[in-house]
Write an enzyme that holds these catalytic residues in place. Sequence first.
Site, short mmCIF file in Angstrom:
data_model
loop_
_atom_site.label_atom_id
_atom_site.label_comp_id
_atom_site.label_asym_id
_atom_site.label_seq_id
_atom_site.Cartn_x
_atom_site.Cartn_y
_atom_site.Cartn_z
N ARG A 79 31.10 39.52 36.04
CA ARG A 79 30.75 38.15 35.69
C ARG A 79 30.51 37.25 36.90
NH1 ARG A 79 32.96 40.33 31.56
NH2 ARG A 79 34.20 41.28 33.17
N THR A 80 31.45 37.23 37.83
CA THR A 80 31.33 36.27 38.94
C THR A 80 30.07 36.59 39.75
OG1 THR A 80 33.73 36.16 38.98
CG2 THR A 80 32.59 35.19 40.85
N LYS A 109 31.75 51.23 58.49
CA LYS A 109 31.75 51.66 59.90
C LYS A 109 32.86 50.99 60.70
CE LYS A 109 26.68 51.91 59.84
NZ LYS A 109 25.46 51.26 60.36
N ARG A 130 34.08 37.44 47.81
CA ARG A 130 35.26 37.98 47.09
C ARG A 130 35.88 39.04 47.97
NH1 ARG A 130 35.82 39.82 40.90
NH2 ARG A 130 35.85 37.57 40.75
C1 NCD Z 1 39.05 37.58 37.17
C2 NCD Z 1 39.32 37.85 38.63
O1 NCD Z 1 38.51 38.50 39.31
O2 NCD Z 1 40.34 37.35 39.10
N1 NCD Z 1 37.78 38.01 36.75
C3 NCD Z 1 36.72 37.15 36.85
O3 NCD Z 1 36.28 36.83 37.91
N2 NCD Z 1 36.26 36.62 35.72
C4 NCD Z 1 40.13 38.08 36.28
C5 NCD Z 1 40.49 39.53 36.33
O4 NCD Z 1 39.91 40.32 37.06
O5 NCD Z 1 41.42 39.88 35.60
#
Ligand code: NCD
Length: 335
Positions: A79-80, A109, A130
């Site tokens: 999703r993100t 690497k 992320r």
């Molecule tokens: C969440 C996350 O990555 O923290 N997911 C998301 O981005 N919607 C929640 C999860 O992974 O449980």
Amino acid sequence: MLKLFSCLLDYLMSKKIIEKNSHNLIGKDIISLDQFSPEEIKEILYTAKKLKPLRDLAKPSKILSGKIISLLFYEPSTRTFSSFTSAAQQLGAGIIPIQNAASSSSVIKGESLKDTILTLECFSDIIVLRHPENGSANEAAAVADIPIINAGDGTNEHPTQTLLDMYTIFEETGRLTNLTGVCAGDMLNGRTVKSLIKGLSLFKGNTVYLLSSEKLRIARRELHALSASGIKLIEISTEEEIPKNADFWYWTRVQKERFTNLKEYKKHKNTLVLTPRLIENYAGKKTIFMHPLPRVDEIDVSVDNDPRAVYMHKQMRNGVYVRMALLALVTGKKV
Ligand code: NCD
């Protein structure tokens, strides 16, 4: 409800509670909910609402034309990653999508986070990051001259998820104050609830019940820091303690990837499942059911058809509007 939302925002703007185009966020990193004022939150939500029709009607837009957004993801994401992609492309930006940074980039690497950030900075205008380590977004922001948007750093925070959660709560309940919510699942390892608590702390009169087994409670130090901001936090461990008629339920999965012992994970996995029976016993007619997703087994699929369940459609879609707003505000684009 949308009309009410719209009237409320217009009222807030007319009273200058929200300033139109105040450009507070130009060039800023988006790292934590700690960094926002209530006005900034409202500005983001207002901008998201304004941008919503572009996506809903798939109207081409040039708001971010010429801009390039790097998406640098060291942890899995559906999703993100895709809603940032959708948001950037809907507004006419280009993207550099790196979805498995740990296995498909020079990270394999041995390249450091710092060097990867310095590289992407040469090619783009914003980096959405992320990363599995707490504090990594801050670390990236310290070396980058372009804005870093935290798309989840370890068990720490997930600010863009919270902004879409707050948009959803505001849209569905008409307010961000005097709310009673129940957050359930993995309070220790989940990052979304921590950011949500910080977000709701910015507004008056909110109470959040934290439902989890004792092992999966928020770390004591963190709980004290979160409570200090004024929000009322009540830890509970049984369904009988769920308050009746809460405004929202926010279920989360037990975070398998944070467990070193798989047996331990399995023990906790299905202890708190959102079922029609639980709803029947404790939810109100207007309680909304939220989840950041992905869901594993902690919400019974039959709940998906309940009109109060917003996680599958509304909440996810709201993520695109909010991320469009953030990209526009951070780059200082007029909406
Ligand atoms: C969440 C996350 O990555 O923290 N997911 C998301 O981005 N919607 C929640 C999860 O992974 O449980």
